[in-house]
Design a protein around this motif. Structure first.
Motif, mmCIF file in Angstrom:
data_model
loop_
_atom_site.group_PDB
_atom_site.id
_atom_site.type_symbol
_atom_site.label_atom_id
_atom_site.label_comp_id
_atom_site.label_asym_id
_atom_site.label_seq_id
_atom_site.Cartn_x
_atom_site.Cartn_y
_atom_site.Cartn_z
ATOM 1 N N GLY A 142 0.582 -1.236 0.095
ATOM 2 C CA GLY A 142 -0.099 -0.024 0.046
ATOM 3 C C GLY A 142 0.982 1.253 0.077
ATOM 4 O O GLY A 142 2.010 1.248 0.250
ATOM 5 N N LYS A 143 0.241 2.449 -0.034
ATOM 6 C CA LYS A 143 1.071 3.588 -0.241
ATOM 7 C C LYS A 143 1.261 4.287 1.165
ATOM 8 O O LYS A 143 1.915 4.920 1.094
ATOM 9 N N ASN A 144 0.367 3.973 1.895
ATOM 10 C CA ASN A 144 0.774 4.415 3.461
ATOM 11 C C ASN A 144 1.703 3.723 4.295
ATOM 12 O O ASN A 144 1.938 2.340 4.062
ATOM 13 N N ILE A 145 2.409 4.593 5.277
ATOM 14 C CA ILE A 145 3.755 4.015 5.790
ATOM 15 C C ILE A 145 3.044 3.470 7.001
ATOM 16 O O ILE A 145 2.238 3.967 7.698
ATOM 17 N N THR A 146 4.053 3.009 7.711
ATOM 18 C CA THR A 146 3.907 2.236 9.158
ATOM 19 C C THR A 146 5.328 2.870 9.801
ATOM 20 O O THR A 146 6.313 2.777 9.298
ATOM 21 N N ARG A 147 4.970 3.143 11.049
ATOM 22 C CA ARG A 147 6.180 3.232 12.040
ATOM 23 C C ARG A 147 6.087 2.278 13.201
ATOM 24 O O ARG A 147 5.229 2.034 13.647
ATOM 25 N N LEU A 148 7.376 1.852 13.191
ATOM 26 C CA LEU A 148 7.508 0.658 14.397
ATOM 27 C C LEU A 148 8.549 1.541 15.449
ATOM 28 O O LEU A 148 9.665 1.782 15.230
ATOM 29 N N ASN A 149 7.811 1.652 16.545
ATOM 30 C CA ASN A 149 8.468 2.533 17.689
ATOM 31 C C ASN A 149 9.159 3.789 17.150
ATOM 32 O O ASN A 149 10.059 4.364 17.498
ATOM 33 N N GLY A 150 8.386 4.735 16.219
ATOM 34 C CA GLY A 150 8.684 5.959 15.666
ATOM 35 C C GLY A 150 9.596 5.661 14.568
ATOM 36 O O GLY A 150 9.735 6.842 13.717
ATOM 37 N N GLN A 151 9.999 4.649 14.252
ATOM 38 C CA GLN A 151 11.001 4.438 12.994
ATOM 39 C C GLN A 151 10.132 3.854 11.692
ATOM 40 O O GLN A 151 9.431 2.941 11.908
ATOM 41 N N SER A 163 6.031 -3.800 21.133
ATOM 42 C CA SER A 163 6.483 -2.697 20.201
ATOM 43 C C SER A 163 5.202 -2.014 19.612
ATOM 44 O O SER A 163 3.869 -2.623 20.033
ATOM 45 N N THR A 164 5.350 -0.611 19.521
ATOM 46 C CA THR A 164 4.333 -0.063 19.056
ATOM 47 C C THR A 164 4.242 0.341 17.483
ATOM 48 O O THR A 164 5.341 0.396 16.974
ATOM 49 N N LEU A 165 3.236 0.013 16.711
ATOM 50 C CA LEU A 165 3.231 0.156 15.523
ATOM 51 C C LEU A 165 1.877 1.250 15.066
ATOM 52 O O LEU A 165 0.955 1.085 15.437
ATOM 53 N N VAL A 173 -1.341 0.450 17.143
ATOM 54 C CA VAL A 173 -1.308 -1.024 17.752
ATOM 55 C C VAL A 173 -0.260 -0.965 18.386
ATOM 56 O O VAL A 173 0.817 -0.694 18.049
ATOM 57 N N ARG A 174 -0.317 -2.061 19.469
ATOM 58 C CA ARG A 174 0.696 -2.694 20.228
ATOM 59 C C ARG A 174 0.739 -4.114 19.845
ATOM 60 O O ARG A 174 -0.329 -4.693 19.819
ATOM 61 N N PHE A 175 1.720 -4.657 19.623
ATOM 62 C CA PHE A 175 2.012 -5.808 19.299
ATOM 63 C C PHE A 175 2.544 -6.795 20.451
ATOM 64 O O PHE A 175 3.308 -6.389 21.407
ATOM 65 N N VAL A 176 1.744 -7.736 20.922
ATOM 66 C CA VAL A 176 2.035 -8.846 21.895
ATOM 67 C C VAL A 176 2.286 -10.091 21.497
ATOM 68 O O VAL A 176 1.488 -10.769 20.733
#
Length: 193
Positions: A142-151, A163-165, A173-176
């Motif tokens: 997709g064209k939208n980006i995702t940030r993993l813990n701000g990165q 981690s926070t996505l 969302v938070r990953f568990v």
């Protein structure tokens, strides 16, 4: 000791419980159930559970039979929990292998909570490798980006538990992780004959 919200489960009184047992209904014969009070629509399948309606109109779900372990069942290896945005407080399961995350119901990990800035079919991918017992996050198509813990996720990255996505400006969302170095479903799978 049970909390005020769950004490009814443990209470016993002298009144005979009025019970309605639905175990004889097949997966398509739920018309007799109707919506349970305060719950909404009737269930669609009753294969491994039984609904029992007790005297004060509360509905309790009881396990009828255990489902044997089968690799094809796609056991849960982790969860995404919505911590910000539409769907706040909801969780979705993550299975072993490749998990395509998106808004559409065709995605293995569907987030259909109304955030139209999450890509419909391939926002990102979460991979659980049962050999290394580790999780990875991979950008989707997709064209939208995702940030993993701000990165910004522009390549495959390790996905540590908790981690926070940030999927969009609206939804986080938070990953568990459930499976990890200490436990994997393969540890309890029956030996092959």
């Amino acid at each position: 000791m049970p909390s005020d919200k769950t004490k009814w489960i443990f209470e016993s009184d002298d009144r005979p419980a009025r019970r309605r047992d639905f175990t004889d209904l097949g997966p398509d014969d739920t018309s007799l159930l109707g919506p349970a009070p305060g719950i909404g629509a009737a269930p669609t399948a009753l294969d491994a559970t039984r609904l029992v309606q007790v005297a004060d109109e509360r509905t309790r779900i009881e396990i009828v039979e255990a489902i044997p372990f089968e690799e094809e069942l796609d056991p849960v290896v982790g969860w995404l929990v919505v911590t910000k945005g539409p769907g706040l407080g909801r969780s979705v399961n993550i299975g072993a292998g490749m998990n395509i995350v998106g808004r559409e119901s065709s995605c293995r990990v569907s987030l259909p909570y109304g955030d139209m800035t999450i890509s419909g079919e391939d926002h990102l991918r979460i991979v659980y490798d049962d050999v290394s017992r580790s999780f990875l996050v991979v950008p989707g198509s997709g064209k939208n980006i995702t940030r993993l813990n701000g990165q910004v996720v522009t390549a495959t990255l390790p996905l540590p538990t908790h981690s926070t996505l940030e999927l969009s400006k609206k939804t986080t969302v938070r990953f568990v992780a459930f499976c990890n170095e200490e436990f994997d479903w393969g540890d309890i799978a029956p030996p092959e004959a």
